[in-house]
Motif scaffolding. Structure first.
Motif, PDB file in Angstrom:
ATOM      1  N   MET A   7       0.861  -1.181   0.000  1.00  0.00           N
ATOM      2  CA  MET A   7       0.000   0.000   0.000  1.00  0.00           C
ATOM      3  C   MET A   7       0.901   1.235   0.000  1.00  0.00           C
ATOM      4  O   MET A   7       1.876   1.292   0.745  1.00  0.00           O
ATOM      5  CB  MET A   7      -0.849  -0.037   1.267  1.00  0.00           C
ATOM      6  CG  MET A   7      -1.723   1.162   1.412  1.00  0.00           C
ATOM      7  SD  MET A   7      -2.924   0.899   2.693  1.00  0.00           S
ATOM      8  CE  MET A   7      -4.070  -0.123   1.824  1.00  0.00           C
ATOM      9  N   VAL A   9       1.310   5.314   0.406  1.00  0.00           N
ATOM     10  CA  VAL A   9       0.670   6.496   0.996  1.00  0.00           C
ATOM     11  C   VAL A   9       1.444   7.750   0.628  1.00  0.00           C
ATOM     12  O   VAL A   9       2.673   7.777   0.724  1.00  0.00           O
ATOM     13  CB  VAL A   9       0.635   6.400   2.543  1.00  0.00           C
ATOM     14  CG1 VAL A   9      -0.110   7.586   3.132  1.00  0.00           C
ATOM     15  CG2 VAL A   9      -0.003   5.116   2.979  1.00  0.00           C
ATOM     16  N   ASP A  83      -2.196   4.989  -3.151  1.00  0.00           N
ATOM     17  CA  ASP A  83      -3.436   4.346  -2.701  1.00  0.00           C
ATOM     18  C   ASP A  83      -4.204   5.192  -1.684  1.00  0.00           C
ATOM     19  O   ASP A  83      -5.425   5.092  -1.582  1.00  0.00           O
ATOM     20  CB  ASP A  83      -3.103   3.000  -2.026  1.00  0.00           C
ATOM     21  CG  ASP A  83      -2.430   2.050  -3.004  1.00  0.00           C
ATOM     22  OD1 ASP A  83      -2.996   1.808  -4.081  1.00  0.00           O
ATOM     23  OD2 ASP A  83      -1.319   1.558  -2.679  1.00  0.00           O
ATOM     24  N   VAL A  84      -3.457   5.963  -0.874  1.00  0.00           N
ATOM     25  CA  VAL A  84      -4.077   6.720   0.222  1.00  0.00           C
ATOM     26  C   VAL A  84      -3.384   8.075   0.330  1.00  0.00           C
ATOM     27  O   VAL A  84      -2.167   8.166   0.136  1.00  0.00           O
ATOM     28  CB  VAL A  84      -3.896   5.966   1.578  1.00  0.00           C
ATOM     29  CG1 VAL A  84      -4.445   6.783   2.736  1.00  0.00           C
ATOM     30  CG2 VAL A  84      -4.550   4.595   1.550  1.00  0.00           C
ATOM     31  N   ALA A  86      -2.639  11.012   3.087  1.00  0.00           N
ATOM     32  CA  ALA A  86      -2.711  11.356   4.520  1.00  0.00           C
ATOM     33  C   ALA A  86      -2.257  12.795   4.694  1.00  0.00           C
ATOM     34  O   ALA A  86      -1.276  13.220   4.082  1.00  0.00           O
ATOM     35  CB  ALA A  86      -1.806  10.436   5.327  1.00  0.00           C
ATOM     36  N   ALA A 108      -6.991  13.795  -3.441  1.00  0.00           N
ATOM     37  CA  ALA A 108      -7.811  12.613  -3.142  1.00  0.00           C
ATOM     38  C   ALA A 108      -9.048  12.583  -4.043  1.00  0.00           C
ATOM     39  O   ALA A 108      -9.424  11.523  -4.572  1.00  0.00           O
ATOM     40  CB  ALA A 108      -8.212  12.614  -1.672  1.00  0.00           C
ATOM     41  N   ARG A 113      -9.164   8.556  -4.358  1.00  0.00           N
ATOM     42  CA  ARG A 113      -8.499   7.774  -3.321  1.00  0.00           C
ATOM     43  C   ARG A 113      -8.975   8.254  -1.946  1.00  0.00           C
ATOM     44  O   ARG A 113      -9.361   9.429  -1.798  1.00  0.00           O
ATOM     45  CB  ARG A 113      -6.971   7.951  -3.387  1.00  0.00           C
ATOM     46  CG  ARG A 113      -6.338   7.417  -4.639  1.00  0.00           C
ATOM     47  CD  ARG A 113      -6.395   5.905  -4.706  1.00  0.00           C
ATOM     48  NE  ARG A 113      -5.583   5.390  -5.772  1.00  0.00           N
ATOM     49  CZ  ARG A 113      -5.984   5.196  -7.030  1.00  0.00           C
ATOM     50  NH1 ARG A 113      -7.231   5.481  -7.364  1.00  0.00           N
ATOM     51  NH2 ARG A 113      -5.159   4.713  -7.935  1.00  0.00           N
ATOM     52  N   PRO A 114      -8.903   7.370  -0.932  1.00  0.00           N
ATOM     53  CA  PRO A 114      -9.323   7.809   0.401  1.00  0.00           C
ATOM     54  C   PRO A 114      -8.389   8.868   0.982  1.00  0.00           C
ATOM     55  O   PRO A 114      -7.177   8.837   0.758  1.00  0.00           O
ATOM     56  CB  PRO A 114      -9.267   6.521   1.237  1.00  0.00           C
ATOM     57  CG  PRO A 114      -8.502   5.528   0.439  1.00  0.00           C
ATOM     58  CD  PRO A 114      -8.537   5.953  -0.992  1.00  0.00           C
ATOM     59  N   VAL A 116      -7.111  10.552   4.558  1.00  0.00           N
ATOM     60  CA  VAL A 116      -7.018  10.190   5.976  1.00  0.00           C
ATOM     61  C   VAL A 116      -6.445  11.372   6.760  1.00  0.00           C
ATOM     62  O   VAL A 116      -5.348  11.848   6.442  1.00  0.00           O
ATOM     63  CB  VAL A 116      -6.120   8.946   6.162  1.00  0.00           C
ATOM     64  CG1 VAL A 116      -5.949   8.611   7.631  1.00  0.00           C
ATOM     65  CG2 VAL A 116      -6.701   7.760   5.412  1.00  0.00           C
ATOM     66  N   PHE A 332      -5.686   4.653   8.672  1.00  0.00           N
ATOM     67  CA  PHE A 332      -6.379   3.987   7.566  1.00  0.00           C
ATOM     68  C   PHE A 332      -6.826   2.585   8.004  1.00  0.00           C
ATOM     69  O   PHE A 332      -7.974   2.193   7.797  1.00  0.00           O
ATOM     70  CB  PHE A 332      -5.443   3.886   6.352  1.00  0.00           C
ATOM     71  CG  PHE A 332      -6.072   3.160   5.192  1.00  0.00           C
ATOM     72  CD1 PHE A 332      -6.926   3.835   4.325  1.00  0.00           C
ATOM     73  CD2 PHE A 332      -5.831   1.811   4.977  1.00  0.00           C
ATOM     74  CE1 PHE A 332      -7.530   3.159   3.263  1.00  0.00           C
ATOM     75  CE2 PHE A 332      -6.433   1.134   3.917  1.00  0.00           C
ATOM     76  CZ  PHE A 332      -7.282   1.809   3.055  1.00  0.00           C
ATOM     77  N   ARG A 337     -11.464   7.835   7.968  1.00  0.00           N
ATOM     78  CA  ARG A 337     -11.477   8.508   6.662  1.00  0.00           C
ATOM     79  C   ARG A 337     -12.029   9.913   6.852  1.00  0.00           C
ATOM     80  O   ARG A 337     -12.893  10.126   7.702  1.00  0.00           O
ATOM     81  CB  ARG A 337     -12.414   7.795   5.659  1.00  0.00           C
ATOM     82  CG  ARG A 337     -12.175   6.307   5.501  1.00  0.00           C
ATOM     83  CD  ARG A 337     -10.953   6.014   4.619  1.00  0.00           C
ATOM     84  NE  ARG A 337     -10.829   4.580   4.401  1.00  0.00           N
ATOM     85  CZ  ARG A 337     -10.192   3.735   5.221  1.00  0.00           C
ATOM     86  NH1 ARG A 337      -9.630   4.183   6.328  1.00  0.00           N
ATOM     87  NH2 ARG A 337     -10.123   2.447   4.949  1.00  0.00           N
TER      88      ARG A 337
END
Ligand code: KG4
Ligand code: ZN
Length: 350
Positions: A7, A9, A83-84, A86, A108, A113-114, A116, A332, A337
């Motif tokens: 994953m 970030v 993927d994420v 933050a 995002a 994408r999520p 966080v 995450f 989220r």
């Protein structure tokens, strides 16, 4: 998109005077820093003797795109690999935080994408896990920076219990204020740290503050693991007014004496807390953990009492986005989220 259990970030940090972006990946539970880019504004704020919030937020706007692109390039990552996202939500300067939060939201949204949200101090705590991997728990962590001085107990990864905090100035703030009144420049921590090496730490008798009374603002808490640095700063000020240092040697003596009191106070309280909460390890994170004396004394005190000690590399000690990406991974996995209504929170609690 999660590929082969990895994953990726993208971390973004703009809470104060550093514009920072980093790419961190998690593979089989292990974290790896692909890139960690920090653009410091220190040269802009130095002329003013401290951070000017309006100048800081304007500079974040100028720097954010380039810093994020540089982090992607250095990390060998494309936008589509992320993927994420933050981002530091708080605490910090609201105008500065807003730049990171708005940028992270846009990224995002456009990548689907999520997003966080991360507490800046959780980032500092997670810098220890990012640096060292697994750490024996419970861990007692001293988070010591320009804006915060606090003690946390971590019994399970990602759960932070605050057991002590400063009632007035943060330790880094005390370094910065003492450096200013000695005419040494900004930021004070690294300057005092280096001058103190040539000074006599017993040259000047400065007071050590012990908290024995409850906090007026939080009387339910016992508070004897709290800190206070404003008395020390005032004592330095009084001494400097009465006997202004006349040589480099006298300045070095003041720096060494001041640093002895700060480091002793921080470590006394950290090891008191370790004892009280039956810690299996202790750690120090945040900008002041870059201090050479603190690093040395932490290791020797840990050895003396048989406790393993943890501290991040300098690049992960001062504000950076790799620690935000790490804390983002933690959040995450906990299912945290942010919505598109995420807002910066200058006084977010942890
Ligand atoms: O964590 P950080 O980069 O930013 C905040 O979240 O506040 O911490 C900055 C603080 C400043 O007050 C700076 O003077 C202090 O960390 N600092 C140091 C050292 N390097 C940075 N303090 C003492 N010794 C150092 N070597
Ligand atoms: Zn910080």
């Amino acid at each position: 998109m999660v590929v082969l259990g990895t994953m990726v970030v993208l971390g973004i940090e703009t809470s104060c005077d550093e514009t920072a972006a980093a790419v961190v990946d998690e593979t089989s539970g292990a974290w790896h820093v692909r890139s960690n880019i920090v653009s410091s504004q220190v040269n802009i704020h130095r002329d003013w003797g401290g951070v000017v919030p309006e100048l800081a937020s304007r500079q974040h706007i100028r720097d954010i795109c380039g810093v994020v692109e540089h982090a992607l390039q250095t990390g060998g990552s494309r936008w589509s690999d992320i993927d994420v996202i933050a981002v530091t939500q708080g605490p910090g300067l609201v105008g500065s935080l807003l730049v990171g939060v708005s940028f992270a939201k846009s990224v995002a949204l456009s990548l689907s994408r999520p997003l966080v949200p991360v507490h800046h101090l959780a980032g500092h705590i997670e810098s220890l896990f990012l640096q060292h991997g697994a750490i024996p728990l419970p861990l007692v962590v001293l988070v010591v920076s320009g804006g915060h001085t606090a003690l946390y107990v971590v019994r399970t990864p990602g759960a932070y219990q605050r057991v002590g905090r400063t009632r007035d100035d943060a330790a880094g703030e005390a370094y910065d204020k003492v450096a200013k009144l000695l005419g040494l420049g900004y930021p004070g921590g690294p300057i005092i740290d280096s001058l103190a090496r040539d000074g006599n730490e017993d040259a000047i008798d400065l007071p050590v503050t012990r908290m024995t009374h409850a906090d007026r603002n939080a009387p339910a808490l016992k508070g004897d693991l709290d800190f206070s640095f404003s008395g020390l700063k005032t004592a330095v000020m009084r001494h400097v007014r009465q006997r202004p240092p006349t040589s480099r040697r006298e300045v070095a003596d003041m720096c060494a004496s001041f640093q002895r009191v700060v480091v002793t106070t921080l470590l006394d309280r950290l090891f008191d807390a370790a004892d009280r909460f039956e810690a299996a390890s202790v750690g120090i994170a945040g900008g002041v953990s870059a201090n050479s004396r603190l690093r040395m004394d932490l290791a020797s005190r840990g050895e003396r009492v048989g406790l393993p000690t943890y501290i991040p590399a300098i690049s992960l000690s001062t504000d950076n986005a790799a620690m935000i990406a790490a804390a983002g991974l933690r959040n995450f996995h906990a299912g945290i989220r942010a919505g598109w209504d995420l807002n910066a929170d200058a006084s977010l609690e942890l």
